[in-house]
Design a protein around this motif. Structure first.
Motif, PDB file in Angstrom:
ATOM      1  N   VAL A  60       0.951  -1.227   0.179  1.00 14.98           N
ATOM      2  CA  VAL A  60      -0.166  -0.169  -0.104  1.00 14.98           C
ATOM      3  C   VAL A  60       0.770   1.552   0.031  1.00 14.98           C
ATOM      4  O   VAL A  60       1.710   1.268   0.838  1.00 14.98           O
ATOM      5  CB  VAL A  60      -0.982   0.033   1.165  1.00 14.98           C
ATOM      6  N   LYS A  62       0.954   5.651  -0.226  1.00 13.12           N
ATOM      7  CA  LYS A  62       0.178   6.603  -0.099  1.00 13.12           C
ATOM      8  C   LYS A  62       0.565   7.985  -0.711  1.00 13.12           C
ATOM      9  O   LYS A  62       1.839   8.018  -1.167  1.00 13.12           O
ATOM     10  CB  LYS A  62       0.246   7.393   1.417  1.00 13.12           C
ATOM     11  N   GLU A  64       0.000  11.648  -1.467  1.00 13.98           N
ATOM     12  CA  GLU A  64      -0.828  12.655  -0.950  1.00 13.98           C
ATOM     13  C   GLU A  64      -0.845  13.720  -2.040  1.00 13.98           C
ATOM     14  O   GLU A  64      -2.011  14.393  -1.745  1.00 13.98           O
ATOM     15  CB  GLU A  64       0.436  13.303   0.194  1.00 13.98           C
ATOM     16  N   THR A  68      -4.866   9.651  -2.449  1.00 14.96           N
ATOM     17  CA  THR A  68      -5.239   8.276  -2.636  1.00 14.96           C
ATOM     18  C   THR A  68      -4.163   7.478  -1.757  1.00 14.96           C
ATOM     19  O   THR A  68      -3.176   7.736  -1.560  1.00 14.96           O
ATOM     20  CB  THR A  68      -5.306   7.846  -3.949  1.00 14.96           C
ATOM     21  N   TYR A  69      -4.812   6.218  -1.355  1.00 16.92           N
ATOM     22  CA  TYR A  69      -3.888   5.131  -0.923  1.00 16.92           C
ATOM     23  C   TYR A  69      -4.365   4.162  -2.110  1.00 16.92           C
ATOM     24  O   TYR A  69      -5.090   3.733  -2.295  1.00 16.92           O
ATOM     25  CB  TYR A  69      -4.246   4.537   0.500  1.00 16.92           C
ATOM     26  N   HIS A 114      -4.942  -0.853   6.338  1.00 19.24           N
ATOM     27  CA  HIS A 114      -3.683  -0.107   6.400  1.00 19.24           C
ATOM     28  C   HIS A 114      -4.125   1.357   6.630  1.00 19.24           C
ATOM     29  O   HIS A 114      -3.287   2.326   7.186  1.00 19.24           O
ATOM     30  CB  HIS A 114      -2.984  -0.189   5.047  1.00 19.24           C
ATOM     31  N   VAL A 115      -4.937   2.236   5.945  1.00 16.53           N
ATOM     32  CA  VAL A 115      -5.474   3.336   5.771  1.00 16.53           C
ATOM     33  C   VAL A 115      -5.854   3.723   7.366  1.00 16.53           C
ATOM     34  O   VAL A 115      -5.435   4.980   7.846  1.00 16.53           O
ATOM     35  CB  VAL A 115      -6.502   3.766   4.902  1.00 16.53           C
ATOM     36  N   ASP A 118      -2.666   3.774   9.614  1.00 14.88           N
ATOM     37  CA  ASP A 118      -1.793   5.293   9.121  1.00 14.88           C
ATOM     38  C   ASP A 118      -2.518   6.272   9.897  1.00 14.88           C
ATOM     39  O   ASP A 118      -1.914   6.974  10.703  1.00 14.88           O
ATOM     40  CB  ASP A 118      -1.879   5.279   7.804  1.00 14.88           C
TER      41      ASP A 118
END
Length: 162
Positions: A60, A62, A64, A68-69, A114-115, A118
């Motif tokens: 995964v 990111k 920025e 999006t991830y 994961h998101v 994070d």
């Protein structure tokens, strides 16, 4: 097709979905209801029915700049979760998508996990406009504390078709 009280009618009687969603006042859509698309319903079913870790080599990343991830398998982007930033302490999770040939393999589940991990690591709360993320949190209550109490976003209400 008739509906039961409080349950919206299905928009496609041939392939009905079993999910409806509503927006809380904090999401900016007070008192609205909508029916999920078939693609969204498939991903929600994956989150509910198949929460296992994917056997694939999943990474995964990111982005920025794009908000999006992205989930990558073998260097190929196969899924994504879009977001926006609200202030310094909140992410607005907008939508989750997975390429059709990669669905039902746990990718959506791992991407969302994961998101949220994070966001927790950054000390942020989340507003959820993505019904797939909402379903994930409903089935993984250890993430419920991340939902911003002032701006929770979308809520999920189950409907059952005959």
């Amino acid at each position: 097709m008739t509906s039961t009280e409080g349950v919206p009618p299905m928009i496609n009687p041939i392939e009905p979905t079993r999910h409806a969603l509503g927006y809380s006042d904090g999401a900016g859509h007070p008192d609205e209801e909508d029916i999920l698309s078939q693609d969204q319903a498939v991903l929600i079913d994956e989150v509910i029915d198949d929460p296992r870790t994917p056997a694939l080599d999943l990474q995964v990343v990111k982005n920025e700049r794009l908000g999006t991830y992205d989930a990558l398998v073998g260097g190929r982007e196969v899924a994504g979760l879009t977001y926006s930033v609200a202030g310094d302490d909140r992410l607005v999770l907008l939508g989750t998508s997975v390429l059709s040939e990669f669905r039902e393999q746990g990718i959506a589940t791992e991407l969302i996990r994961h998101v949220l991990d994070d966001a927790r690591g950054q000390g942020k709360t989340v507003t959820i406009l993505c019904p797939i993320v909402r379903t994930f949190i409903e089935h993984n209550p250890e993430y419920a504390d991340l939902v911003d109490p002032q701006h929770p976003g979308v809520t999920l209400r189950r409907t059952h078709s005959s």
